[in-house]
Design an enzyme around this catalytic site. Structure first.
Site: not given
Lengths: 281, 281
Positions: A149, A226, A260
């Site tokens: 991320s 996600d 995620h």
């Protein structure tokens, strides 16, 4: 630079340790996790740097990612720093989870309030590697970098801004194009100011077009489920397009049903460590 | 009995989920983690029950143990309940980390304050399996059980008190002889009262001598650098002696340098899941 051992736990025949030290770059006490594989007892090992995402400390990767098993098999030292300076008493540093503490974005800030401490780019590319190379049995010229991320963004920009410094790079659900997503716009305007030209120096889509170094083969895994994908925070398509234009070799794997979380990362962690092994062993 | 899905994350091709439900045994809302391997989409799977240690919730195993990778390969459903009732407003339930909340010790309490809620033995051996068998694609007659520390004690007593119910059993650093260690004495006097004869019904060293069921092969891993070993909380030697007297097959592995943490457990988790597979596949 003195290191203080915070914890040490035997794991997969090696040791998962956490150290703290006084950082010159970010001017506070910083912690990092380091996995020393069993091979480190008898010789020097390649190094993988892991950069974590928003809200993380050095603990998230160490506890949840499950990388140590494969690192022990392949003989990698794995270093996982914290994601920002801590406790610098900057007004507003605790106001949001996506800016300030836990959200350093791996840039060197230029704006007045932040520029003294928020130098995570120099910390992870210069100060921390020098510290690791001086204190642990590592092959300083065999470095790979990966992350998740915000840390996937960090891994991509560190590799793209430093041709030859990292022999391998990969990312899980990276922020690919921060100049065009809400997280990036908030962070970059805060740390770097209003001139969007300055932002491009830390944007993977912009940097890949300027890259002029040894060939890289970038592996990215992105979960199709996600939440941050439809929210427009990650923009992997933009990176696919930018890499195609730049003739950068990219394997972008869209993983059906994955989100995620660290559950997603743990699932594909072995693939990533083996990807790095192709270039570092 | 209605189940509420608290979370669901795809992992290793299956799903790591957490559910909550109203428990009749312990008379409060309880949570458990359940890993459903990819094989569960097309058929029924054997079940492994994991019992966690002092201070844990269902999250510790789910997040840190790394069992899902091997469970996905071998096709095991893995169920990890919480370690005690929560929020029952019993005077003193929050006073210590080794008694009350987070410290149910997998016994049915007989003492006035505790006996209504602290029925973790019946919860993990009866209510929870009935709930799992009714709601998930599992082979209810193919159950194994394992756990850590207080939960290792729980796994051993559940298997030893229910011949034939669990086809396999293993433990990490179990409390082997609670009637003779400080943790056990505190918990058993609180939950079971002053008559030490009653305590023996929940002590692995006592129970193994009375066991009269199908053969079990017990695997135990114990770290030699575990702080609780010299503190006399675990007493594995007593269990080795008791098993030898009872002619119970026990493999007790003393692991050099390993401590009491999830780093130790993650290291040997694959061995344990494969141990269970010998009896459940």
């Amino acid at each position: 630079m003195a290191l203080t051992e915070v914890s040490s736990n035997k794991m997969f025949g090696g040791y998962q340790k956490v150290f703290s030290h006084e950082s010159k770059e970010v001017k506070c006490t910083m912690k990092f996790g380091i996995f020393l594989p069993p091979q480190a007892e008898n010789g020097k090992c390649p190094i993988l740097y892991w950069l974590s995402g928003l809200t993380c400390t050095e603990q998230n990767f160490v506890t949840k990612a499950g990388a140590q098993r494969v690192a022990a098999e392949l003989g990698f030292v794995v270093v996982a720093p914290d994601t920002s300076p801590r406790g610098c008493n900057i007004e507003g540093e605790e106001d949001g989870w996506d800016f300030g503490t836990g959200a350093g974005f791996y840039v060197n800030a230029t704006q007045e309030k932040w520029k003294t401490n928020y130098r995570m780019y120099s910390y992870v590319t210069e100060e921390l590697p020098a510290l690791i190379n001086a204190n642990f049995p590592v092959l300083g010229d065999k470095q790979g970098i990966f992350g998740h991320s915000m840390g996937g963004h960090g891994a991509l920009i560190c590799a793209l801004k430093n041709p030859g410094k990292y022999l391998s790079v990969s990312a899980f659900a990276p922020i690919c194009n921060p100049v065009n997503c809400p997280w990036g716009k908030k962070a970059f305007s805060g740390y770097l100011g209003d001139n969007q030209e300055d932002w491009k120096e830390y944007d993977a889509c912009c940097l890949v077009k300027k890259y002029n170094g040894p060939p890289l083969k970038i592996l990215v895994d992105q979960g199709k489920a996600d939440n941050f994908l439809p929210a427009g925070q990650l923009l992997p398509d933009n990176f696919v397009t930018a890499c195609a234009e730049a003739k950068m070799e990219l394997v972008m794997r869209m993983q059906e049903g994955y989100d995620h979380s660290y559950y997603f990362m743990a699932t594909f962690m072995e693939d990533h460590v083996r990807h790095h092994a192709k270039f570092l062993k």
